[in-house]
Design an enzyme around this catalytic site. Structure first.
Site, PDB file in Angstrom:
ATOM      1  N   LYS A  22       0.078 -28.721  30.859  1.00  0.00           N
ATOM      2  CA  LYS A  22       0.022 -29.850  29.920  1.00  0.00           C
ATOM      3  C   LYS A  22       1.310 -30.644  30.034  1.00  0.00           C
ATOM      4  O   LYS A  22       2.340 -30.099  30.444  1.00  0.00           O
ATOM      5  CB  LYS A  22      -0.130 -29.321  28.488  1.00  0.00           C
TER       6      LYS A  22
HETATM    7  P1  NAD Z   1      -7.083 -40.297  20.961  1.00  0.00           P
HETATM    8  O1  NAD Z   1      -5.695 -40.792  21.099  1.00  0.00           O
HETATM    9  O2  NAD Z   1      -8.171 -40.992  21.690  1.00  0.00           O
HETATM   10  O3  NAD Z   1      -7.494 -40.258  19.397  1.00  0.00           O
HETATM   11  C1  NAD Z   1      -6.745 -39.583  18.439  1.00  0.00           C
HETATM   12  C2  NAD Z   1      -7.325 -39.924  17.072  1.00  0.00           C
HETATM   13  O4  NAD Z   1      -6.662 -39.130  16.077  1.00  0.00           O
HETATM   14  C3  NAD Z   1      -7.134 -41.366  16.670  1.00  0.00           C
HETATM   15  O5  NAD Z   1      -8.300 -41.818  16.009  1.00  0.00           O
HETATM   16  C4  NAD Z   1      -5.974 -41.306  15.665  1.00  0.00           C
HETATM   17  O6  NAD Z   1      -6.016 -42.374  14.729  1.00  0.00           O
HETATM   18  C5  NAD Z   1      -6.248 -39.968  15.029  1.00  0.00           C
HETATM   19  N1  NAD Z   1      -5.061 -39.377  14.398  1.00  0.00           N
HETATM   20  C6  NAD Z   1      -3.828 -39.210  14.931  1.00  0.00           C
HETATM   21  N2  NAD Z   1      -3.007 -38.643  14.032  1.00  0.00           N
HETATM   22  C7  NAD Z   1      -3.734 -38.427  12.929  1.00  0.00           C
HETATM   23  C8  NAD Z   1      -3.459 -37.871  11.663  1.00  0.00           C
HETATM   24  N3  NAD Z   1      -2.223 -37.424  11.361  1.00  0.00           N
HETATM   25  N4  NAD Z   1      -4.455 -37.831  10.737  1.00  0.00           N
HETATM   26  C9  NAD Z   1      -5.681 -38.291  11.037  1.00  0.00           C
HETATM   27  N5  NAD Z   1      -6.016 -38.827  12.219  1.00  0.00           N
HETATM   28  C10 NAD Z   1      -5.050 -38.900  13.147  1.00  0.00           C
HETATM   29  O7  NAD Z   1      -7.012 -38.746  21.339  1.00  0.00           O
HETATM   30  P2  NAD Z   1      -8.193 -37.820  21.895  1.00  0.00           P
HETATM   31  O8  NAD Z   1      -8.147 -37.850  23.373  1.00  0.00           O
HETATM   32  O9  NAD Z   1      -9.457 -38.122  21.162  1.00  0.00           O
HETATM   33  O10 NAD Z   1      -7.654 -36.376  21.470  1.00  0.00           O
HETATM   34  C11 NAD Z   1      -7.845 -35.849  20.153  1.00  0.00           C
HETATM   35  C12 NAD Z   1      -7.686 -34.348  20.204  1.00  0.00           C
HETATM   36  O11 NAD Z   1      -8.619 -33.804  21.148  1.00  0.00           O
HETATM   37  C13 NAD Z   1      -6.320 -33.835  20.656  1.00  0.00           C
HETATM   38  O12 NAD Z   1      -6.052 -32.616  20.005  1.00  0.00           O
HETATM   39  C14 NAD Z   1      -6.528 -33.573  22.135  1.00  0.00           C
HETATM   40  O13 NAD Z   1      -5.593 -32.631  22.651  1.00  0.00           O
HETATM   41  C15 NAD Z   1      -7.934 -33.022  22.113  1.00  0.00           C
HETATM   42  N6  NAD Z   1      -8.658 -33.080  23.381  1.00  0.00           N
HETATM   43  C16 NAD Z   1      -8.836 -34.258  24.043  1.00  0.00           C
HETATM   44  C17 NAD Z   1      -9.554 -34.274  25.233  1.00  0.00           C
HETATM   45  C18 NAD Z   1      -9.856 -35.533  25.961  1.00  0.00           C
HETATM   46  O14 NAD Z   1     -10.595 -35.462  26.951  1.00  0.00           O
HETATM   47  N7  NAD Z   1      -9.375 -36.680  25.551  1.00  0.00           N
HETATM   48  C19 NAD Z   1     -10.045 -33.072  25.766  1.00  0.00           C
HETATM   49  C20 NAD Z   1      -9.863 -31.893  25.061  1.00  0.00           C
HETATM   50  C21 NAD Z   1      -9.169 -31.913  23.869  1.00  0.00           C
END
Ligand code: NAD
Length: 426
Positions: free
Chosen positions: A116
């Protein structure tokens, strides 16, 4: 609970998210038989790189950001895991996220280790040009550690297809050859895969369906609450809504909206694409961010950041199935409370594995320069996620453990068996 030696590179006595990962490893150790002999190899990352990322700002000044790339374990294959840009990124967080990637990749059976990366930067304060300079300088700094057969980054919080295109280009320029396979989650025109954008959210929904069957919950009419409306949360919400569920409550950084009759998820996505915040959606009430956790539902999908569900709010959660879209949203203490209250927790390392599964497809397609149809990709994704859920459910029932511990049993056995077979050098 086992006490852990705090690595010298983590400051103070707070282990943070890495401490959560260590507790999860402790919980699985009694189930690993003779492979437990190798367990220490999971309790320390293989490699940690900390880099300075200096860039020229648009006003001519110079700013410095701290960047990380952690390779937690590469026993089963090259490192694989996303890159996060966020003001709250810490070494402990990146170490934990890398550890969860090791577990996830092994649990789902893709031939990768866990890695990561992250940069501690508030992207809201950057212009597009500054964001590009941060991305390119960070990629150059970690360039000697990554590569299509070494360690393959992907999108995570606040990084997307455009950031992946810059990463691929920077790495390729420095190598003197175009290397599409160095990152996944790229735009389609640069060797990206159909279906990758939606894969994590879609995978969350696919395991949600399997969990619903297990719990006797019907998806049409089911109430769904989603925290985080980004790549993972918005797509998962859309899949649930398309299947007839009612997404009643959504929270993102701008606030929390609630409508017991259901929100129009596609409209919310459109608003976001147009640059509006979800709180500007008209047909809903504003509730406080804390009230979000008490809203009654059949599915609760945390899809924002880690350590959101703790001993402080877990007791108030009234849902049947907690689907962890985010990585590490639930602390071990909260996990115990939820299990005691009869909530089925589908752990991150299983629930959000759809993203890395299609990343694996993208990597394979880049190597062979032969690209599959979206239908083919979704079919394979659904099958892999469905099979993984079934195998892990069966382990959970056999060993009488939670789905999280069962996922760790399956994954740790695979990683440690590889470690044992490879042996130690010299
Ligand atoms: P992203 O940046 O697209 O979206 C993040 C979202 O979380 C946004 O809507 C933001 O407004 C919200 N957010 C941030 N801080 C917040 C808070 N304190 N309270 C409420 N909402 C909050 O990110 P993503 O890619 O959707 O990733 C989200 C989670 O999923 C992370 O934990 C990431 O590690 C995990 N994840 C992502 C992927 C991927 O393919 N993108 C894969 C596996 C896991």
């Amino acid at each position: 609970m086992t006490s852990h030696v705090i690595p010298s590179y983590l400051s103070g006595d707070a282990l943070g998210p890495w401490g959560v990962f260590l507790q999860q490893i402790d919980r699985v150790t009694p189930y690993l038989g003779e492979l437990a002999f190798w367990i220490e190899s999971l309790k320390r990352p293989k490699r940690i790189l900390i880099v300075d990322v200096p860039i020229k700002m648009d006003d001519g000044s110079v700013a410095h950001f701290e960047g990380y790339r952690v390779q937690h374990n590469t026993s089963r294959g090259p490192g694989k895991g996303g890159v996060r840009f966020h003001q709250g990124v810490t070494l402990s967080e990146v170490m934990a996220l890398a550890g969860w990637m090791t577990i996830k990749n092994a649990a789902i059976g893709v031939p990768f280790g866990g890695a990561k990366g992250g940069v501690r930067v508030d992207t809201r304060g950057l212009s597009l040009a500054e964001l590009e300079r941060v991305t390119r300088r960070y990629t150059s700094e970690i360039g000697f550690l990554i590569g299509p057969d070494k360690d393959i980054p992907a999108p995570d919080v606040n990084t997307n297809e455009r950031v992946m295109a810059w990463m691929m280009d920077t790495y390729s320029v420095n190598q003197g050859r175009t290397s599409t396979g160095v990152v996944t989650g790229k735009p389609i025109s640069l060797g990206g895969s159909l279906g990758r954008h939606d894969a994590t959210g879609r995978g969350v929904f696919v395991v949600g369906q399997a969990a619903a069957l297990k719990q006797g919950v019907s998806i049409p009419g089911a109430r769904v609450c989603v925290q985080g409306f980004g790549n993972v949360g918005a797509i998962a919400a859309r899949c649930f809504a398309d299947a007839g569920a009612k997404v009643t409550t959504v929270q993102d950084v701008s606030g929390t909206i609630h409508n017991p009759r259901g929100l129009d998820v596609r409209k919310l996505i459109e608003m976001q694409l147009a640059g509006q915040h979800i709180v500007e959606y008209r047909d809903a009430d504003r509730i406080t961010d804390d009230e979000f956790w008490s809203v009654e539902s059949e599915f609760l999908v945390p899809a924002a950041l880690e350590q959101q569900i703790t001993a402080a709010n877990a007791g108030r959660i009234r849902t049947r199935i907690l689907l962890e879209g985010a990585n590490g949203p639930t602390t071990p203490e909260a996990d115990d409370i939820l299990n005691a209250n009869g909530v089925l927790v589908v752990p991150d390392v299983l629930a959000n594995a759809g993203g890395v599964t299609v990343s694996y497809f993208e990597w394979v397609q880049d190597f062979s320069s032969y690209f599959w149809s979206e239908e083919e990709i979704n079919k394979r994704l659904d099958r892999i996620m469905g099979d993984a859920f079934a195998a892990i459910s069966e382990t959970a029932e056999r060993e009488k453990v939670t789905l999280r511990t069962a996922t760790y049993i399956v994954a740790c056995k695979r990683v440690l068996a590889a470690r044992q077979l490879r042996g130690l050098y010299p």
